[in-house]
Write an enzyme that holds these catalytic residues in place. Structure first.
Site, PDB file in Angstrom:
ATOM      1  N   THR A  45      72.078  21.988 -54.984  1.00 52.74           N
ATOM      2  CA  THR A  45      70.955  22.499 -55.915  1.00 52.74           C
ATOM      3  C   THR A  45      70.091  21.364 -56.295  1.00 52.74           C
ATOM      4  O   THR A  45      70.540  20.557 -56.933  1.00 52.74           O
ATOM      5  CB  THR A  45      71.711  23.225 -56.917  1.00 52.74           C
TER       6      THR A  45
ATOM      7  N   CYS B  62      72.181 -11.235 -62.670  1.00 52.60           N
ATOM      8  CA  CYS B  62      73.037 -12.116 -63.015  1.00 52.60           C
ATOM      9  C   CYS B  62      74.464 -11.475 -63.251  1.00 52.60           C
ATOM     10  O   CYS B  62      74.620 -10.509 -63.919  1.00 52.60           O
ATOM     11  CB  CYS B  62      72.844 -12.577 -64.595  1.00 52.60           C
TER      12      CYS B  62
END
Ligand code: PLP
Length: 367
Positions: A224, A303
């Protein structure tokens, strides 16, 4: 706070917010045959027509998805089947992850794809799918999509275009490009998160689904759809592109005066994006310092576990160590001179402080 991270997510446009709120009051599932379902379906189909018209495709060839990551995956899954896949070296991870064994198309020092290398790769035989983005998310670099499409056509290859960062900022006219497919994302152009679209050329529009289910989207994407997200997506896409070049140029002048280099600055670029490298200063340290001063930017370098991974985009441009030392400033549609003033009050101080901490003041670098 100055929000200068539009390439991550644009601020919601007021028209998109209004469209989302109106659609939230609809109860029906667009697949239901009753009146409530038909009302929801009308919203989805009106949005489909508006978006297809805006981006130069046909409504029946536009597939709604949850976003651009899914739309890229669907295109590469469907069109790459039985084909060699070639991806630009600076493509987004959404594309790279969907084609992990692809051949890589190199770029020059401004991040522009090497079209002679493309012709060479394609002449090595076999049907191919080429993935080339319209504008890069880290540098704003624009790719020569029309030229690449012509080369692909000459060799019988298909071209898939990730237009996520271009849409809403420069004109995107799918039919004129000569590409097989093109992807756009709602939250990158001022709509809500949770919706994206894959536009397909009529010849390849009858693709199979990656996510199968209830046969939605003409059997090309089960599940949906988010009616509010799709309504907001279409409303945002109708906005005119903002004029941001003079603000971006002012930010670059401030940064360069403080010792920064503009990555890819000599190539064709989006007007809202600049990638600023500060030699010797880790990108994550810059992002954190600016955030503490109320300026939101991001780094190409990721990082994890305390280790900075250099940006694959900047590495592909041959920038060496700078690939781990660059931040991205991307101006949103509602940026103003106040954002430039905030940047001017913060960036030079941040640069001087972090360089001094490293024992590398600007004067010693210039010497
Ligand atoms: N392609 C590009 C060029 C992007 O910048 C991004 C998001 O950063 C994506 C694809 C993924 O978009 P989404 O967040 O809609 O999945």
């Amino acid at each position: 706070m100055s929000y200068l991270d539009a390439n991550a997510t644009e601020p919601l446009r007021p028209a998109a917010r209004a469209a989302v709120l109106a659609a939230l009051d609809l109860t029906g599932n667009p697949s239901s045959v009753h009146g409530a379902g038909r009302a929801a379906r009308r919203v989805v189909e009106t949005a489909r027509t508006a978006l297809a018209t805006r981006f130069g495709g046909r409504p029946q060839d536009l597939v709604f998805t949850s976003g651009a990551t899914e739309a890229n995956a669907l295109a590469i899954h469907a069109l790459g089947h039985g084909r060699r896949i070639i991806v630009g070296a600076t493509e987004h991870d959404a594309v790279r992850a969907a084609a992990p064994n692809a051949a890589v198309l190199p770029v020059d020092s401004n991040g522009v794809a090497d079209l002679a290398a493309l012709a060479q790769l394609l002449s090595e035989g076999g049907p191919a799918l080429v993935c080339l983005m319209m504008a890069n998310n880290e540098t704003g670099t624009l790719q020569p999509i029309m030229e690449a499409a012509a080369i692909c056509r000459h060799h019988g290859a298909l071209l898939h275009v990730d237009a996520v960062q271009a849409a809403g900022r420069i004109p995107v006219e799918f039919a004129a490009l000569g590409a097989a497919s093109l992807v756009v994302s709602s939250h990158k152009l001022g709509g809500p998160t949770g919706a994206g679209a894959l536009l397909l050329a009529p010849e390849v529009a009858a693709i199979g689904a990656l996510i199968r289910g209830g046969g939605q989207e003409r059997g090309r994407r089960g599940g949906t759809p988010s009616v509010p997200a799709i309504a907001g997506f279409a409303a945002a896409a109708l906005a005119d592109p903002p004029a941001l070049a003079s603000l971006r140029d002012a930010i670059e002048r401030i940064a360069m005066d403080a010792g920064a280099l503009v990555c890819g600055g000599a190539g064709p670029r989006l007007a809202n994006t600049t990638c600023l490298a500060l030699p010797g200063v880790r990108a994550d340290a810059q992002v954190i310092a600016l955030d503490l001063d109320g300026i939101a930017v991001s780094a190409g370098a990721a990082c994890s576990s305390g280790k900075v991974t250099a940006s694959h985009v900047l590495a592909a441009m041959g920038l060496g160590d700078l690939a781990g030392e660059a931040i991205r400033v991307s101006l949103p549609w509602n940026a103003t001179g106040a954002d430039v003033a905030a940047f001017a009050a913060t960036y030079p101080r941040m640069a001087a402080r972090l360089r001094a901490a490293l024992g590398r003041p600007l004067a010693s670098r210039a010497a």
